[in-house]
Scaffold this active site. Sequence first.
Site, PDB file in Angstrom:
ATOM      1  N   GLY A   1       0.788  -1.225   0.000  1.00 22.62           N
ATOM      2  CA  GLY A   1       0.000   0.000   0.000  1.00 22.62           C
ATOM      3  C   GLY A   1       0.814   1.266   0.000  1.00 22.62           C
TER       4      GLY A   1
ATOM      5  N   GLY B   1       2.326   2.734  -2.637  1.00 20.62           N
ATOM      6  CA  GLY B   1       2.223   3.528  -3.852  1.00 20.62           C
ATOM      7  C   GLY B   1       3.376   3.382  -4.817  1.00 20.62           C
TER       8      GLY B   1
ATOM      9  N   GLY C   1       3.996   0.440  -6.458  1.00 21.48           N
ATOM     10  CA  GLY C   1       3.748  -0.725  -7.308  1.00 21.48           C
ATOM     11  C   GLY C   1       4.251  -2.021  -6.737  1.00 21.48           C
TER      12      GLY C   1
ATOM     13  CB  SER D   1       0.528  -5.434  -5.052  1.00 19.23           C
ATOM     14  OG  SER D   1       0.238  -5.058  -3.723  1.00 19.23           O
TER      15      SER D   1
ATOM     16  CD  GLU E   1      -1.267  -6.926  -8.973  1.00 18.21           C
ATOM     17  OE1 GLU E   1      -1.541  -6.122  -8.072  1.00 18.21           O
ATOM     18  OE2 GLU E   1      -0.435  -6.683  -9.874  1.00 18.21           O
TER      19      GLU E   1
ATOM     20  CG  ASP F   1       1.543  -0.340 -10.218  1.00 19.81           C
ATOM     21  OD1 ASP F   1       1.990   0.756 -10.616  1.00 19.81           O
ATOM     22  OD2 ASP F   1       0.766  -0.441  -9.244  1.00 19.81           O
TER      23      ASP F   1
END
Length: 348
Positions: free
Chosen positions: A109, A111, A113, A115, A147, A159
């Site tokens: 979380g 920001g 990228g 994940s 995702e 991302d």
Amino acid sequence: MTSDPRPIDAVAPLRISFVGGGTDFPHWYREHGGAVLSATIDHAVRVRLTPRDDREVIVRSLDLDELVRYHLDEQPVYDGVMDLAKAAIERVGVPTGLELQIASEAPPGSGLGGSSALVTAVVAALAMLDDRTIDAHELAAISYAIEREDLGISGGWQDQYAAAFGGLNLLEFGEQGVAVTPVAVGAETRRTLERNLLLCYTGYVRRHVGLIDRQIAFSREGREDTRLGLKQLQEMAYVMRDALEAGDPDTVGRMLRSAFEAKRLMNPHIAEDNPIEAMLGAAQEAGAAGGKICGAGGGGYLLVYADPDVQPAVRRGLERLGGQMAPMRLHPDGVRAYRADAIWAPFR
């Protein structure tokens, strides 16, 4: 039993987004097109995959101190614990059991990228394990499907493409697909960017996807300010690209604040209940040319542009509000996987 028991190490870079985030969502670009200007940096997600001689899967996060294990002949349970890795293994498939160790240089979380970088690194390691050749577009599409489709996580495409391709790129999104165009910057421009860009962790992370879902709802409802903000973000991606290619990174630095304002116009909730606006204000009061939040908002990292002579004051202003500075350099490569002397990379 696997034929090669040696571990595979995969590294996927994190990214900074100068402008355009939000225009990479299908609900927007299918009608209007989309454009994001982004660059990968020397912060990364690292994965070590070790084959096993049985059918057990063990996934461990070194950052979060989480561990899951399950049998390959059973469906993994998506319960919020290491779901990204479990879904990647499920979609790609594996010939044997394995152990995965995951370490990220940014919290979830944040920001940057992370994940998508995690998923991309796991897919790369699995591809090397199975001696599978993948091009960068296919790799990004697989990571996106894991995702957005398999796990239902709201978000866009930028991302996955940043992690797969690497470098400083203009990403253009449309009904026909995604175009990745490297930005032609000279050596001096790149040095100026690295010298003047500051990365600062706010101390907060986006803990849920409500901001992204709200942005999507605003757009679908036809909220005028949201549409105007998205249009401005898209246009600025080209203006910033042109400035960089003209050897004028200072213009990009000054435009970062405009990018933040357009993002807030798109979704007015991005700076609620966190110190983002206060930190950006303090940075500019100390002499920074501009700054913005990375990612969807709600916390994470700030990207600030400041000349070296004012950077000590900018750093002090940010740190007084709880900011944590993170040294950063641009990084030219996308995901890579390594096994002994062999290197795996997606082809172009």
